[in-house]
Each structure stands twice: as structure tokens, then as C-alpha cells.
Design an enzyme around this catalytic site. Structure first.
Site, PDB file in Angstrom:
ATOM      1  N   VAL A  62       0.886  -1.237   0.039  1.00 12.57           N
ATOM      2  CA  VAL A  62      -0.056   0.090   0.097  1.00 12.57           C
ATOM      3  C   VAL A  62       0.886   1.241   0.046  1.00 12.57           C
ATOM      4  O   VAL A  62       0.472   2.420  -0.261  1.00 12.57           O
ATOM      5  CB  VAL A  62      -0.944   0.010   1.164  1.00 12.57           C
ATOM      6  CG1 VAL A  62      -2.082  -1.135   0.993  1.00 12.57           C
ATOM      7  CG2 VAL A  62      -0.290   0.019   2.573  1.00 12.57           C
ATOM      8  N   TYR A 151       4.676   6.613  13.993  1.00 10.01           N
ATOM      9  CA  TYR A 151       3.348   5.884  14.158  1.00 10.01           C
ATOM     10  C   TYR A 151       1.986   6.759  14.809  1.00 10.01           C
ATOM     11  O   TYR A 151       1.077   6.745  13.860  1.00 10.01           O
ATOM     12  CB  TYR A 151       3.618   4.616  14.859  1.00 10.01           C
ATOM     13  CG  TYR A 151       2.212   3.924  15.069  1.00 10.01           C
ATOM     14  CD1 TYR A 151       1.838   2.843  13.847  1.00 10.01           C
ATOM     15  CD2 TYR A 151       1.310   3.670  16.205  1.00 10.01           C
ATOM     16  CE1 TYR A 151       0.612   2.171  13.962  1.00 10.01           C
ATOM     17  CE2 TYR A 151       0.348   2.919  16.317  1.00 10.01           C
ATOM     18  CZ  TYR A 151       0.127   2.141  15.110  1.00 10.01           C
ATOM     19  OH  TYR A 151      -1.221   1.356  15.023  1.00 10.01           O
ATOM     20  N   ILE A 184      -4.316  -5.024  20.859  1.00 12.71           N
ATOM     21  CA  ILE A 184      -4.922  -6.266  20.249  1.00 12.71           C
ATOM     22  C   ILE A 184      -4.203  -7.450  20.087  1.00 12.71           C
ATOM     23  O   ILE A 184      -2.878  -6.969  19.612  1.00 12.71           O
ATOM     24  CB  ILE A 184      -5.849  -5.775  18.842  1.00 12.71           C
ATOM     25  CG1 ILE A 184      -6.665  -4.641  18.843  1.00 12.71           C
ATOM     26  CG2 ILE A 184      -6.466  -7.097  18.378  1.00 12.71           C
ATOM     27  CD1 ILE A 184      -7.978  -4.713  19.783  1.00 12.71           C
TER      28      ILE A 184
HETATM   29  N1  LIG Z   1      -2.449  -5.062  16.970  1.00 10.15           N
HETATM   30  C1  LIG Z   1      -2.903  -3.768  17.606  1.00 10.15           C
HETATM   31  O1  LIG Z   1      -2.654  -3.904  19.096  1.00 10.15           O
HETATM   32  C2  LIG Z   1      -3.122  -2.549  17.282  1.00 10.15           C
HETATM   33  C3  LIG Z   1      -3.746  -1.527  17.549  1.00 10.15           C
HETATM   34  C4  LIG Z   1      -4.233  -0.258  16.890  1.00 10.15           C
HETATM   35  C5  LIG Z   1      -4.119  -0.194  15.673  1.00 10.15           C
HETATM   36  N2  LIG Z   1      -3.700  -1.293  15.033  1.00 10.15           N
HETATM   37  C6  LIG Z   1      -3.440  -1.330  13.792  1.00 10.15           C
HETATM   38  O2  LIG Z   1      -4.236  -2.284  13.140  1.00 10.15           O
HETATM   39  C7  LIG Z   1      -3.679  -2.493  11.791  1.00 10.15           C
HETATM   40  C8  LIG Z   1      -3.145  -3.911  11.667  1.00 10.15           C
HETATM   41  O3  LIG Z   1      -2.298  -4.366  12.976  1.00 10.15           O
HETATM   42  P1  LIG Z   1      -2.131  -5.772  13.510  1.00 10.15           P
HETATM   43  O4  LIG Z   1      -1.553  -5.863  14.522  1.00 10.15           O
HETATM   44  O5  LIG Z   1      -3.014  -6.655  12.695  1.00 10.15           O
HETATM   45  O6  LIG Z   1      -0.804  -5.863  12.310  1.00 10.15           O
HETATM   46  P2  LIG Z   1       0.094  -7.392  11.750  1.00 10.15           P
HETATM   47  O7  LIG Z   1       1.420  -7.094  11.916  1.00 10.15           O
HETATM   48  O8  LIG Z   1      -0.195  -8.402  12.712  1.00 10.15           O
HETATM   49  O9  LIG Z   1      -0.717  -7.628  10.390  1.00 10.15           O
HETATM   50  C9  LIG Z   1      -0.345  -6.530   9.654  1.00 10.15           C
HETATM   51  C10 LIG Z   1      -0.765  -7.104   8.073  1.00 10.15           C
HETATM   52  O10 LIG Z   1      -0.518  -6.144   7.077  1.00 10.15           O
HETATM   53  C11 LIG Z   1       0.354  -6.368   6.124  1.00 10.15           C
HETATM   54  N3  LIG Z   1       1.112  -5.348   5.474  1.00 10.15           N
HETATM   55  C12 LIG Z   1       2.171  -4.630   6.239  1.00 10.15           C
HETATM   56  N4  LIG Z   1       2.726  -3.958   5.441  1.00 10.15           N
HETATM   57  C13 LIG Z   1       2.006  -3.694   4.255  1.00 10.15           C
HETATM   58  C14 LIG Z   1       2.059  -3.006   3.187  1.00 10.15           C
HETATM   59  N5  LIG Z   1       2.949  -1.999   3.042  1.00 10.15           N
HETATM   60  N6  LIG Z   1       1.088  -3.099   2.149  1.00 10.15           N
HETATM   61  C15 LIG Z   1       0.162  -4.181   2.463  1.00 10.15           C
HETATM   62  N7  LIG Z   1       0.120  -5.005   3.317  1.00 10.15           N
HETATM   63  C16 LIG Z   1       1.009  -4.795   4.590  1.00 10.15           C
HETATM   64  C17 LIG Z   1       1.051  -7.480   6.820  1.00 10.15           C
HETATM   65  O11 LIG Z   1       1.373  -8.534   5.706  1.00 10.15           O
HETATM   66  C18 LIG Z   1      -0.039  -8.106   7.341  1.00 10.15           C
HETATM   67  O12 LIG Z   1      -0.830  -9.196   6.659  1.00 10.15           O
HETATM   68  C19 LIG Z   1      -2.626  -1.638  11.721  1.00 10.15           C
HETATM   69  O13 LIG Z   1      -2.873  -0.553  10.768  1.00 10.15           O
HETATM   70  C20 LIG Z   1      -2.391  -1.344  13.057  1.00 10.15           C
HETATM   71  O14 LIG Z   1      -1.623  -0.026  12.951  1.00 10.15           O
HETATM   72  C21 LIG Z   1      -3.273  -2.386  15.617  1.00 10.15           C
END
Ligand SMILES: NC(=O)c1ccc[n+]([C@@H]2O[C@H](COP(=O)([O-])OP(=O)(O)OC[C@H]3O[C@@H](n4cnc5c(N)ncnc54)[C@H](O)[C@@H]3O)[C@@H](O)[C@H]2O)c1
Length: 245
Positions: A62, A151, A184
Site C-alpha cells: 500500500v 506511528y 489487540i
Molecule cells: N494490534 C494492535 O494492538 C493494534 C492497535 C491499534 C491499531 N492497530 C492497527 O491495526 C492494523 C493491523 O495491525 P495488526 O496488529 O493486525 O498487524 P500485523 O502485523 O499482525 O498484520 C499486518 C498485516 O499488514 C500487512 N502489511 C504490512 N505492510 C504492508 C504494506 N505495505 N502493504 C500491504 N500490506 C502490508 C502484513 O503483511 C500483515 O498481513 C494496523 O494498521 C495497526 O496500526 C493495531
């Protein structure tokens, strides 16, 4: 969600995978878009056979606007429409301000914020009234986190983008909202925090547990459904009360 065509970025694992599964449960056609083509195909195949829905796996980094254009074009060519776009892909590499170089800043901002903007731009060109765009922001858009200044800035930008885009997209009757998750448990957070650190966070959350991808996915399903027709430009915090006190 029956027969709706939904693209979810970053959906081979974590929150994105949770959203893809929940949408598939509701009989949407889901497009799995992540970094690696083989992983996307594998996830798409699994979801298709588990939920008996149409799926497609398309590699899309992305942070690259050409790949976003390709994702939208390929989906449109195959399924004729896009009803839902979830900007979930995001990265959160812990680094202090003194360690963050320009390339680190650019990677986080390009992935989390620039990618979301160009997805909104391209998807909204072809979306019909009633379509939904959802951003996965973070409570880091509202409170500070040491080691995550780039971030936090990207997620704060995302919230501002949601409000502005909502004003423009209202004329096309396209809803755009964000979910701001708290802590999460995902492969991403398990990789960046040890079990003790995750337990310490759980103890400070009023709900006394960390969230699951499903906690976010069920809210995403509501916000991307026809039931949420009159909600736009909102940031919905889903954090078990973490940011209340
Ligand atoms: N896990 C948390 O506690 C939490 C809290 C708040 C917000 N978020 C947000 O939720 C979203 C997902 O987080 P997560 O914890 O599930 O992450 P994760 O690292 O477990 O999974 C991330 C996914 O995004 C993909 N990805 C990474 N870079 C990419 C790119 N440049 N293009 C396309 N795909 C890409 C990875 O391959 C993977 O499938 C993120 O935007 C994160 O900021 C997560």
C-alpha cells in the site's frame, strides 16, 4: 453484506484477517490484499473454502500508489464493483526519536497514511452510493506512546483525513469512518512485545484483557453494513476502556 465486494488491505494476518473472516461469514466477496502474492492466494483459498464465498488474493504494497491502482483495477475488472474498502495495512516499528531516520519516517507514513489516502482517492472514483470506506486507526492517534512518534503521527493524520474525506464523500453518499483499536493480540504485537509486557497492558485495561481481532472485526462489520448508513467521519474507539482513565 451478501454479494458486497470488499477489499481489505493487510489481511493475511492479524486484525485484517479477522475482518476478512467476519465479512466472509456475512457472505461478502473478499479480496485479500497484502505484501506477498502466495500468502494472499493461500488466505483467499482458505476463506473461500471455509465460508463458501468468492475470494481473490492480490499482492499490494500500500505504500506504492501504482500497486493500489492495480488492486482497484483488478478487483473492478473481475467483480465489476467495489462496495467496501478497508484500509487496515499498517506497521508500528518501535524506535525512539533519536533512532528514527528519514527512511523510517517515510516507510511508516507512506504505509499508514499515504497509502490510505490514495486508496480513498482511487476507490471513491468507482464506488457507488452506499459504499463504505473504513480506516483502522489506533488509540495512538489520541494518546502518546513512547517509541512510536512516527506511528502516532501517521494515525493522527488518518483521523484528520477521515473527517475531511467524509465531508467530500458525503456528496457521493460514501461513508468513511475509522476504528481506533487499543491493545489487540496479533502476530504484529506478539512480535514486538513479550508476553510480560502484554500482560502488563492487560492489567491496566478496565476490561482486564487485551483485545482480539474479532473484537475489531465485528465493529468493522457493523460500520461497513447498511445499518450504519447515517454514520460518517467518526473515529470509534474499541479499547476495553484503556483511554478512559
Ligand atoms: N494490534 C494492535 O494492538 C493494534 C492497535 C491499534 C491499531 N492497530 C492497527 O491495526 C492494523 C493491523 O495491525 P495488526 O496488529 O493486525 O498487524 P500485523 O502485523 O499482525 O498484520 C499486518 C498485516 O499488514 C500487512 N502489511 C504490512 N505492510 C504492508 C504494506 N505495505 N502493504 C500491504 N500490506 C502490508 C502484513 O503483511 C500483515 O498481513 C494496523 O494498521 C495497526 O496500526 C493495531
Amino acid at each position: 453484506m451478501k454479494n458486497k465486494v470488499a477489499i481489505i488491505t493487510g489481511s493475511t494476518k492479524g486484525i485484517g484477517l479477522g475482518i476478512a473472516e467476519e465479512f466472509a461469514k456475512e457472505k461478502a466477496t473478499v479480496i485479500i490484499a497484502s505484501l506477498n502474492q502466495k500468502d494472499c492466494e493461500k488466505t483467499a483459498k482458505k476463506i473461500a473454502s471455509k465460508y463458501k464465498v468468492k475470494t481473490l488474493g492480490i499482492a499490494c504494497d500500500v505504500s506504492d500508489t501504482n500497486q493500489i491502482r492495480n488492486l482497484i483495477k483488478t478487483t473492478k475488472n473481475k467483480f465489476k464493483k467495489i462496495d467496501i474498502f478497508v484500509n487496515n495495512a499498517g506497521i508500528y516499528p518501535f524506535k525512539s526519536i533519536s533512532q528514527i531516520e528519514e527512511k523510517d519516517w517515510d516507510l511508516v507514513l507512506d504505509t499508514n497514511l499515504k497509502g490510505s489516502f490514495f486508496a480513498i482517492k482511487e476507490a471513491s472514483k468507482i464506488m457507488k452510493p452506499g459504499s463504505k470506506i473504513l480506516m483502522i486507526s489506533s488509540i495512538a492517534s489520541m494518546i502518546g506512546f513512547s517509541g512510536l512518534s512516527h506511528y502516532c503521527a501517521s494515525k493522527g493524520g488518518m483521523n484528520a483525513l477521515v473527517r475531511s474525506a467524509a465531508l467530500e464523500l458525503a456528496s457521493k453518499k460514501i461513508n468513511i469512518n475509522a476504528i481506533a483499536p487499543g491493545g489487540i493480540d496479533t502476530p504484529g504485537t506478539k512480535g514486538s512485545m513479550d508476553a510480560k509486557a502484554r500482560e502488563q497492558i492487560a492489567a491496566r485495561i478496565p476490561w482486564k484483557r487485551r483485545g482480539t481481532p474479532k473484537d475489531i472485526a465485528t465493529v468493522a462489520t457493523f460500520l461497513c453494513s447498511d445499518k450504519a448508513e447515517y454514520i460518517t467521519g467518526q473515529i470509534l474507539v474499541v479499547d476495553g476502556g484503556w483511554t478512559l482513565g
